[in-house]
Write a protein that holds these residues in place. Sequence first.
Motif, PDB file in Angstrom:
ATOM      1  N   GLU A   3       0.846  -1.183   0.000  1.00  0.00           N
ATOM      2  CA  GLU A   3       0.000   0.000   0.000  1.00  0.00           C
ATOM      3  C   GLU A   3       0.887   1.241   0.000  1.00  0.00           C
ATOM      4  O   GLU A   3       1.797   1.371   0.817  1.00  0.00           O
ATOM      5  CB  GLU A   3      -0.881   0.006   1.256  1.00  0.00           C
ATOM      6  CG  GLU A   3      -1.723   1.248   1.400  1.00  0.00           C
ATOM      7  CD  GLU A   3      -2.432   1.339   2.742  1.00  0.00           C
ATOM      8  OE1 GLU A   3      -3.248   2.245   2.882  1.00  0.00           O
ATOM      9  OE2 GLU A   3      -2.150   0.526   3.639  1.00  0.00           O
ATOM     10  N   VAL A   4       0.644   2.166  -0.949  1.00  0.00           N
ATOM     11  CA  VAL A   4       1.371   3.436  -0.986  1.00  0.00           C
ATOM     12  C   VAL A   4       0.386   4.550  -0.673  1.00  0.00           C
ATOM     13  O   VAL A   4      -0.616   4.715  -1.368  1.00  0.00           O
ATOM     14  CB  VAL A   4       2.040   3.672  -2.356  1.00  0.00           C
ATOM     15  CG1 VAL A   4       2.727   5.035  -2.383  1.00  0.00           C
ATOM     16  CG2 VAL A   4       3.045   2.574  -2.662  1.00  0.00           C
ATOM     17  N   ILE A   5       0.676   5.290   0.372  1.00  0.00           N
ATOM     18  CA  ILE A   5      -0.153   6.400   0.790  1.00  0.00           C
ATOM     19  C   ILE A   5       0.467   7.672   0.218  1.00  0.00           C
ATOM     20  O   ILE A   5       1.599   8.026   0.548  1.00  0.00           O
ATOM     21  CB  ILE A   5      -0.245   6.466   2.325  1.00  0.00           C
ATOM     22  CG1 ILE A   5      -0.818   5.144   2.849  1.00  0.00           C
ATOM     23  CG2 ILE A   5      -1.086   7.645   2.774  1.00  0.00           C
ATOM     24  CD1 ILE A   5      -0.582   4.917   4.311  1.00  0.00           C
ATOM     25  N   ASP A   6      -0.264   8.325  -0.669  1.00  0.00           N
ATOM     26  CA  ASP A   6       0.230   9.483  -1.408  1.00  0.00           C
ATOM     27  C   ASP A   6      -0.132  10.759  -0.657  1.00  0.00           C
ATOM     28  O   ASP A   6      -1.309  11.064  -0.477  1.00  0.00           O
ATOM     29  CB  ASP A   6      -0.413   9.465  -2.803  1.00  0.00           C
ATOM     30  CG  ASP A   6       0.113  10.552  -3.698  1.00  0.00           C
ATOM     31  OD1 ASP A   6       1.273  10.975  -3.536  1.00  0.00           O
ATOM     32  OD2 ASP A   6      -0.656  10.994  -4.586  1.00  0.00           O
ATOM     33  N   THR A   7       0.880  11.507  -0.197  1.00  0.00           N
ATOM     34  CA  THR A   7       0.635  12.708   0.589  1.00  0.00           C
ATOM     35  C   THR A   7       1.492  13.877   0.097  1.00  0.00           C
ATOM     36  O   THR A   7       2.443  13.696  -0.672  1.00  0.00           O
ATOM     37  CB  THR A   7       0.944  12.481   2.078  1.00  0.00           C
ATOM     38  OG1 THR A   7       2.352  12.262   2.235  1.00  0.00           O
ATOM     39  CG2 THR A   7       0.170  11.301   2.643  1.00  0.00           C
ATOM     40  N   VAL A   8       1.145  15.055   0.591  1.00  0.00           N
ATOM     41  CA  VAL A   8       1.969  16.243   0.386  1.00  0.00           C
ATOM     42  C   VAL A   8       2.208  16.885   1.742  1.00  0.00           C
ATOM     43  O   VAL A   8       1.436  16.674   2.687  1.00  0.00           O
ATOM     44  CB  VAL A   8       1.314  17.260  -0.577  1.00  0.00           C
ATOM     45  CG1 VAL A   8       1.167  16.665  -1.969  1.00  0.00           C
ATOM     46  CG2 VAL A   8      -0.006  17.746  -0.053  1.00  0.00           C
ATOM     47  N   ALA A   9       3.282  17.668   1.846  1.00  0.00           N
ATOM     48  CA  ALA A   9       3.619  18.297   3.121  1.00  0.00           C
ATOM     49  C   ALA A   9       4.210  19.682   2.890  1.00  0.00           C
ATOM     50  O   ALA A   9       4.851  19.941   1.870  1.00  0.00           O
ATOM     51  CB  ALA A   9       4.607  17.427   3.898  1.00  0.00           C
ATOM     52  N   GLU A  70      10.041   8.720   0.541  1.00  0.00           N
ATOM     53  CA  GLU A  70       9.257   7.504   0.811  1.00  0.00           C
ATOM     54  C   GLU A  70       9.857   6.768   1.994  1.00  0.00           C
ATOM     55  O   GLU A  70      11.074   6.651   2.109  1.00  0.00           O
ATOM     56  CB  GLU A  70       9.256   6.565  -0.405  1.00  0.00           C
ATOM     57  CG  GLU A  70       8.407   7.055  -1.541  1.00  0.00           C
ATOM     58  CD  GLU A  70       8.199   5.998  -2.623  1.00  0.00           C
ATOM     59  OE1 GLU A  70       8.260   4.794  -2.313  1.00  0.00           O
ATOM     60  OE2 GLU A  70       7.966   6.396  -3.771  1.00  0.00           O
ATOM     61  N   ALA A  71       8.965   6.278   2.855  1.00  0.00           N
ATOM     62  CA  ALA A  71       9.390   5.498   4.021  1.00  0.00           C
ATOM     63  C   ALA A  71       8.197   4.698   4.519  1.00  0.00           C
ATOM     64  O   ALA A  71       7.068   4.879   4.049  1.00  0.00           O
ATOM     65  CB  ALA A  71       9.925   6.413   5.126  1.00  0.00           C
ATOM     66  N   ALA A  72       8.454   3.835   5.494  1.00  0.00           N
ATOM     67  CA  ALA A  72       7.374   3.063   6.112  1.00  0.00           C
ATOM     68  C   ALA A  72       6.339   4.019   6.685  1.00  0.00           C
ATOM     69  O   ALA A  72       6.668   5.050   7.259  1.00  0.00           O
ATOM     70  CB  ALA A  72       7.939   2.180   7.222  1.00  0.00           C
ATOM     71  N   ALA A  73       5.071   3.674   6.499  1.00  0.00           N
ATOM     72  CA  ALA A  73       3.972   4.511   6.987  1.00  0.00           C
ATOM     73  C   ALA A  73       3.723   4.229   8.457  1.00  0.00           C
ATOM     74  O   ALA A  73       3.502   3.081   8.845  1.00  0.00           O
ATOM     75  CB  ALA A  73       2.716   4.269   6.165  1.00  0.00           C
ATOM     76  N   ASP A  74       3.733   5.257   9.261  1.00  0.00           N
ATOM     77  CA  ASP A  74       3.485   5.133  10.695  1.00  0.00           C
ATOM     78  C   ASP A  74       2.028   4.749  10.934  1.00  0.00           C
ATOM     79  O   ASP A  74       1.111   5.386  10.421  1.00  0.00           O
ATOM     80  CB  ASP A  74       3.803   6.467  11.381  1.00  0.00           C
ATOM     81  CG  ASP A  74       3.521   6.432  12.864  1.00  0.00           C
ATOM     82  OD1 ASP A  74       4.051   5.537  13.542  1.00  0.00           O
ATOM     83  OD2 ASP A  74       2.762   7.291  13.336  1.00  0.00           O
ATOM     84  N   GLY A  75       1.804   3.675  11.681  1.00  0.00           N
ATOM     85  CA  GLY A  75       0.464   3.294  12.092  1.00  0.00           C
ATOM     86  C   GLY A  75      -0.403   2.651  11.022  1.00  0.00           C
ATOM     87  O   GLY A  75      -1.613   2.548  11.182  1.00  0.00           O
ATOM     88  N   HIS A  76       0.203   2.190   9.925  1.00  0.00           N
ATOM     89  CA  HIS A  76      -0.588   1.598   8.839  1.00  0.00           C
ATOM     90  C   HIS A  76      -0.256   0.130   8.591  1.00  0.00           C
ATOM     91  O   HIS A  76      -0.682  -0.421   7.585  1.00  0.00           O
ATOM     92  CB  HIS A  76      -0.390   2.387   7.542  1.00  0.00           C
ATOM     93  CG  HIS A  76      -1.114   3.693   7.549  1.00  0.00           C
ATOM     94  ND1 HIS A  76      -2.410   3.823   7.139  1.00  0.00           N
ATOM     95  CD2 HIS A  76      -0.715   4.919   7.956  1.00  0.00           C
ATOM     96  CE1 HIS A  76      -2.785   5.078   7.265  1.00  0.00           C
ATOM     97  NE2 HIS A  76      -1.772   5.759   7.771  1.00  0.00           N
ATOM     98  N   GLY A  77       0.504  -0.480   9.461  1.00  0.00           N
ATOM     99  CA  GLY A  77       0.789  -1.904   9.317  1.00  0.00           C
ATOM    100  C   GLY A  77       1.979  -2.198   8.416  1.00  0.00           C
ATOM    101  O   GLY A  77       2.457  -1.338   7.680  1.00  0.00           O
TER     102      GLY A  77
END
Length: 133
Positions: A3-9, A70-77
Amino acid sequence: MIEVIDTVAWIQLREGRILGTRSYGKELFYIPGGKRHEGENDVQTLVREVEEELTVTLLAQSARHFGTYEAAADGHGLGATVRMACYTADFQGTVTASGEIEEVAWLSYADRDRTAPVDRLVFDDLKAAGQLS
C-alpha cells in the motif's frame, strides 16, 4: 501488495526549526499536510490541508517543490509506505492548531526521533543543507 499512501507536506522553517504538528491521540509529530482528494494536484492538496490543520492560507503561486520522500507509513501496518511530496510556500494568517491537530511545535534536529519515519528523511536533508539546527 504494498500500500502506498500518497501525501503532500508543507515545509515551513523559522530560525533553524521546522513547523511540526501532532494529531489528537498520536505521539509522533508530522510535517503539516495530508492526502489528496480525487482530482487535486499537489499544490491544491497542500493549500486545502494546511488551511484545515493550521488556519493559514498558503499562497499557491509561491509553492516550490523541495523533494519527494518515501518510508514506512506510521500506524498503517507492515508493508505500507508513505510517499510525501514536500513543498515550501509563503502564507497569510497566524498558525493555529485546528481540526485534528492537538499541538503545533517548532522542531529542531534533536526532535527528529519524535517524528514519523518519512519526516526523519526530510530532517536529515534539512540538517545536511544547514537549514535545521
